[in-house]
Design a protein around this motif. Structure first.
Motif, mmCIF file in Angstrom:
data_model
loop_
_atom_site.group_PDB
_atom_site.id
_atom_site.type_symbol
_atom_site.label_atom_id
_atom_site.label_comp_id
_atom_site.label_asym_id
_atom_site.label_seq_id
_atom_site.Cartn_x
_atom_site.Cartn_y
_atom_site.Cartn_z
ATOM 1 N N ARG A 256 0.817 -1.169 -0.027
ATOM 2 C CA ARG A 256 0.146 0.091 -0.041
ATOM 3 C C ARG A 256 0.960 1.220 -0.001
ATOM 4 N NH1 ARG A 256 -2.826 2.470 4.968
ATOM 5 N NH2 ARG A 256 -3.852 4.087 4.225
ATOM 6 N N ALA A 257 1.925 1.356 1.026
ATOM 7 C CA ALA A 257 2.831 2.418 0.623
ATOM 8 C C ALA A 257 3.701 2.476 -0.491
ATOM 9 C CB ALA A 257 3.777 2.275 2.064
ATOM 10 N N TRP A 258 4.010 1.393 -0.916
ATOM 11 C CA TRP A 258 5.128 1.515 -2.089
ATOM 12 C C TRP A 258 4.236 1.953 -3.308
ATOM 13 C CZ3 TRP A 258 9.876 0.817 -2.745
ATOM 14 C CH2 TRP A 258 10.399 0.741 -4.235
ATOM 15 N N ASN A 259 3.076 1.372 -3.315
ATOM 16 C CA ASN A 259 2.202 2.031 -4.484
ATOM 17 C C ASN A 259 2.161 3.495 -4.614
ATOM 18 O OD1 ASN A 259 -0.201 1.620 -6.389
ATOM 19 N ND2 ASN A 259 -1.440 2.810 -4.992
ATOM 20 N N VAL A 260 2.241 4.351 -3.273
ATOM 21 C CA VAL A 260 2.590 5.933 -3.596
ATOM 22 C C VAL A 260 3.490 6.172 -4.584
ATOM 23 C CG1 VAL A 260 3.269 7.843 -2.126
ATOM 24 C CG2 VAL A 260 1.545 6.358 -1.408
ATOM 25 N N PHE A 261 4.860 5.480 -4.288
ATOM 26 C CA PHE A 261 5.962 5.817 -5.329
ATOM 27 C C PHE A 261 5.542 5.512 -6.769
ATOM 28 C CE2 PHE A 261 8.578 4.418 -1.283
ATOM 29 C CZ PHE A 261 8.740 5.663 -1.040
ATOM 30 N N VAL A 262 4.778 4.388 -6.831
ATOM 31 C CA VAL A 262 4.426 4.144 -8.265
ATOM 32 C C VAL A 262 3.407 5.240 -8.864
ATOM 33 C CG1 VAL A 262 2.902 2.460 -9.721
ATOM 34 C CG2 VAL A 262 4.624 1.630 -8.057
ATOM 35 N N GLN A 263 2.398 5.656 -8.172
ATOM 36 C CA GLN A 263 1.411 6.775 -8.389
ATOM 37 C C GLN A 263 2.208 8.035 -8.698
ATOM 38 O OE1 GLN A 263 -1.477 5.499 -9.594
ATOM 39 N NE2 GLN A 263 -0.568 3.567 -8.663
ATOM 40 N N LEU A 264 3.029 8.410 -7.931
ATOM 41 C CA LEU A 264 3.886 9.632 -8.242
ATOM 42 C C LEU A 264 4.861 9.930 -9.444
ATOM 43 C CD1 LEU A 264 4.952 10.608 -4.445
ATOM 44 C CD2 LEU A 264 3.458 11.919 -5.987
ATOM 45 N N GLY A 265 5.192 8.563 -9.673
ATOM 46 C CA GLY A 265 6.132 8.285 -10.881
ATOM 47 C C GLY A 265 7.566 8.202 -10.386
ATOM 48 N N MET A 266 7.843 7.982 -9.064
ATOM 49 C CA MET A 266 8.935 7.915 -8.624
ATOM 50 C C MET A 266 9.960 6.600 -9.053
ATOM 51 S SD MET A 266 8.889 9.299 -4.798
ATOM 52 C CE MET A 266 8.692 11.179 -4.431
ATOM 53 N N THR A 267 9.341 5.728 -9.523
ATOM 54 C CA THR A 267 10.003 4.346 -9.949
ATOM 55 C C THR A 267 10.197 4.274 -11.414
ATOM 56 O OG1 THR A 267 8.112 3.413 -10.313
ATOM 57 C CG2 THR A 267 8.844 3.190 -8.020
ATOM 58 N N ASP A 268 9.945 5.358 -11.996
ATOM 59 C CA ASP A 268 10.264 5.574 -13.395
ATOM 60 C C ASP A 268 11.846 5.598 -13.850
ATOM 61 O OD1 ASP A 268 10.344 6.116 -16.222
ATOM 62 O OD2 ASP A 268 8.361 7.014 -16.261
ATOM 63 N N ASP A 310 -2.462 11.461 10.760
ATOM 64 C CA ASP A 310 -2.471 10.488 11.670
ATOM 65 C C ASP A 310 -2.189 9.135 11.181
ATOM 66 O OD1 ASP A 310 -5.033 10.336 10.885
ATOM 67 O OD2 ASP A 310 -5.786 10.501 12.820
ATOM 68 N N ASP A 311 -2.079 8.991 10.039
ATOM 69 C CA ASP A 311 -2.103 7.785 9.300
ATOM 70 C C ASP A 311 -0.619 7.076 9.262
ATOM 71 O OD1 ASP A 311 -2.141 5.477 7.412
ATOM 72 O OD2 ASP A 311 -3.389 6.410 5.887
ATOM 73 N N ILE A 312 -0.484 5.918 9.839
ATOM 74 C CA ILE A 312 0.951 5.281 9.582
ATOM 75 C C ILE A 312 1.720 5.461 8.402
ATOM 76 C CG2 ILE A 312 0.163 2.927 9.121
ATOM 77 C CD1 ILE A 312 2.827 4.030 11.680
ATOM 78 N N MET A 313 0.949 5.555 7.077
ATOM 79 C CA MET A 313 1.470 5.487 5.976
ATOM 80 C C MET A 313 2.177 6.942 5.993
ATOM 81 S SD MET A 313 0.479 3.876 3.074
ATOM 82 C CE MET A 313 -0.274 5.038 1.915
ATOM 83 N N TRP A 314 1.724 8.069 6.365
ATOM 84 C CA TRP A 314 2.364 9.381 6.613
ATOM 85 C C TRP A 314 3.884 9.165 7.286
ATOM 86 C CZ3 TRP A 314 3.681 13.294 4.217
ATOM 87 C CH2 TRP A 314 4.276 14.548 4.911
ATOM 88 N N ASP A 315 3.751 8.439 8.464
ATOM 89 C CA ASP A 315 4.973 8.353 9.299
ATOM 90 C C ASP A 315 6.040 7.630 8.562
ATOM 91 O OD1 ASP A 315 4.021 9.749 11.337
ATOM 92 O OD2 ASP A 315 2.932 7.848 12.117
ATOM 93 N N LYS A 316 5.641 6.531 7.576
ATOM 94 C CA LYS A 316 6.681 5.793 6.634
ATOM 95 C C LYS A 316 7.481 6.812 5.744
ATOM 96 C CE LYS A 316 4.110 1.375 6.995
ATOM 97 N NZ LYS A 316 3.307 0.435 5.812
ATOM 98 N N PHE A 317 6.513 7.738 5.243
ATOM 99 C CA PHE A 317 7.683 8.612 4.322
ATOM 100 C C PHE A 317 8.286 9.735 4.887
ATOM 101 C CE2 PHE A 317 3.857 7.048 1.785
ATOM 102 C CZ PHE A 317 4.241 6.334 0.896
ATOM 103 N N VAL A 318 7.737 10.042 6.174
ATOM 104 C CA VAL A 318 8.797 10.948 6.915
ATOM 105 C C VAL A 318 9.972 10.191 7.277
ATOM 106 C CG1 VAL A 318 8.684 12.204 9.045
ATOM 107 C CG2 VAL A 318 6.630 12.408 7.718
ATOM 108 N N GLU A 319 9.752 8.877 7.562
ATOM 109 C CA GLU A 319 11.045 8.278 8.277
ATOM 110 C C GLU A 319 12.111 8.058 7.109
ATOM 111 O OE1 GLU A 319 10.947 4.272 10.587
ATOM 112 O OE2 GLU A 319 10.874 3.804 8.406
#
Length: 456
Positions: A256-268, A310-319
């Motif tokens: 679910r978190a990795w999908n954020v990179f895909v949707q942003l285009g960071m894995t291109d 307050d979503d743990i997802m947000w903390d993952k990207f801050v980390e």
């Protein structure tokens, strides 16, 4: 004296080399370890009287041919794209070959020449591919011999971090090639068959179509589909099977978190970023977000991706320090995927005291005497340290065992092949148990499509 030539003495070769050196005196063979760095090769010989370290640039055809001429069996631990030139030399000079890589079209094209010379070219004899093939065929053949008909086969594997070394919010660290992790799933749709229906998952949806797994005594995991599961129907002799699926294992929440990179285009990886070396991590993140004269990068990120603060997802990207304005990319002419890999390596590189873990899990559904049954088979291996990692053991030991059996004439069927024949998988799987690499089986109610998963 018979000579085994190992080309490539990288991290994955430690267990392979140790196994062969431990057997060299009793079996009366020599081991030549070839690497770009002779110093690196020397550290692997450990002063063994029947081992030699040499410097070898695989692109130097004269030096490569000279080394191969002196060998009885060649092991190529090079990146997969470099195997083919070694393979051609092995055909020319009549040498057996072993690799842990998938059989390429170029390698497959050598089959008739290899057979004509009576040579064994064993490929896909590492972990995945390798142990997955052998452990699957062992159970599939047993089911068929007992009168069963296969209706479902699902196979999952993942290189993870051991629980005691799991110290970040992603529950993940790099245990293998980081670039392969960043680029996973790209280049076309993932394909499988489920309950007789063909399924295709495009890359932009791959990490939201996951399946959940409960692995004996090790908790729950998730898996996303590997590229082409359909080709394994013919490889495993399961042409009429209704469900065939292969996937990559991660801890729950990763995809679910990795999908954020895909949707942003960071894995291109298809273009380079202007002035990439001078960008901060914050600048890089901002490249993929809309312009705003007032909103911060953090606010734009959360708003665009619909992530609550307050979503743990947000903390993952801050980390991961994606919003740090002081950390520089420092890579010239880099693609987004290369920059993302650099950022992730800051957080996900194994520390000296860390241990890795391999998880492999199979599901076998079959019909027998009018009843439908299911077997689940699991293997979980933890590494010893940063030299003898779980990945090095599970990749290197099958390679070494197959090599020794070819050298001693116990594997003789010629051709370009993978380890699906009983003469190959049975003794190797039996020997792997001596090194703690084994599967635990249990019968479970037949579920067909897993109702806890969402892959279909």
């Amino acid at each position: 004296m018979r000579n085994i030539l190992i080309i490539g003495a990288g991290k994955s070769s430690s267990s392979l080399i140790k196994y062969l050196l431990d057997k060299a005196v009793a079996e009366n063979f020599h081991v030549t370890i070839a690497d770009m760095s002779v110093e690196n090769a020397l550290t692997k010989t450990k002063g063994h009287p029947q081992a030699t370290a040499i410097a070898l640039d695989v692109f130097n055809s004269e030096a490569r041919e000279e080394a191969i001429k002196k060998a009885t069996v060649v092991i190529s631990m090079l990146p997969a794209r470099f195997h083919i030139q070694v393979a051609k030399d092995c055909v020319t000079f009549g040498k057996h070959l072993v690799t842990a890589s998938y059989i390429s079209k170029e390698m497959e094209a050598l089959h008739e020449q290899v057979v004509a010379k009576g040579l064994v070219f064993m490929n896909e004899i590492g972990l995945d591919p390798g142990i997955d093939h052998m452990s699957a065929m062992q159970v599939i053949d047993r089911i068929k011999e007992e009168g069963g008909k296969m209706v479902l086969f699902e196979s999952f594997c993942g290189g993870l971090v051991a629980p005691e070394s799991d110290t970040n919010l992603w529950n993940y660290k790099f245990t293998w090639n980081p670039r392969n992790v960043v680029l996973a799933g790209q280049g076309g749709a993932s394909m499988f068959i489920q309950e007789g229906t063909y399924k295709y998952i495009p890359y932009h949806k791959l990490f939201r179509r996951t399946e959940f797994l409960a692995v004996n005594g090790h908790g729950k995991f998730e898996a996303y589909a590997n590229r082409d599961s359909l080709k394994y129907r013919s490889i495993y002799g399961l042409e009429t099977i209704k469900t065939m699926y292969r996937g990559t294992i991660r801890k729950i929440g990763f995809s679910r978190a990795w999908n954020v990179f895909v949707q942003l285009g960071m894995t291109d990886d298809s273009y380079t970023v202007e002035n990439s070396e001078n960008l901060s991590y914050r600048d890089f993140t901002n490249l993929f977000l809309a312009y705003s004269p007032s909103d911060s990068v953090e606010l734009k990120f959360r708003s665009y991706l619909k992530i609550d603060q307050d979503d743990i997802m947000w903390d993952k990207f801050v980390e991961l320090q994606l919003f740090d304005a002081t950390k520089k990319v420092g890579l010239k002419n880099a693609s987004p995927a290369q920059i993302l890999q650099k950022i992730l390596m800051d957080s996900w590189t194994l520390a000296a005291e860390d241990k890795d873990m391999i998880v492999m899990h199979h599901k076998f559904g079959y019909e027998k005497k009018g009843k439908t049954k299911q077997i689940e088979s699991s293997m979980v291996i933890e590494g010893e340290d940063q030299t003898y990692t779980a990945m090095a053991k599970t990749v290197g030991l099958p390679v070494a065992m197959a090599t020794l059996r070819i050298l001693t004439g116990k594997i003789t069927t010629p051709g370009v092949q993978l380890p699906i024949a009983k003469e190959v998988y049975e003794p190797i799987l039996n020997e792997l148990t001596e090194y703690g690499i084994h599967f635990k089986e249990k019968e479970v109610p037949y579920l067909g499509y897993n109702p806890d998963g969402i892959k279909g």
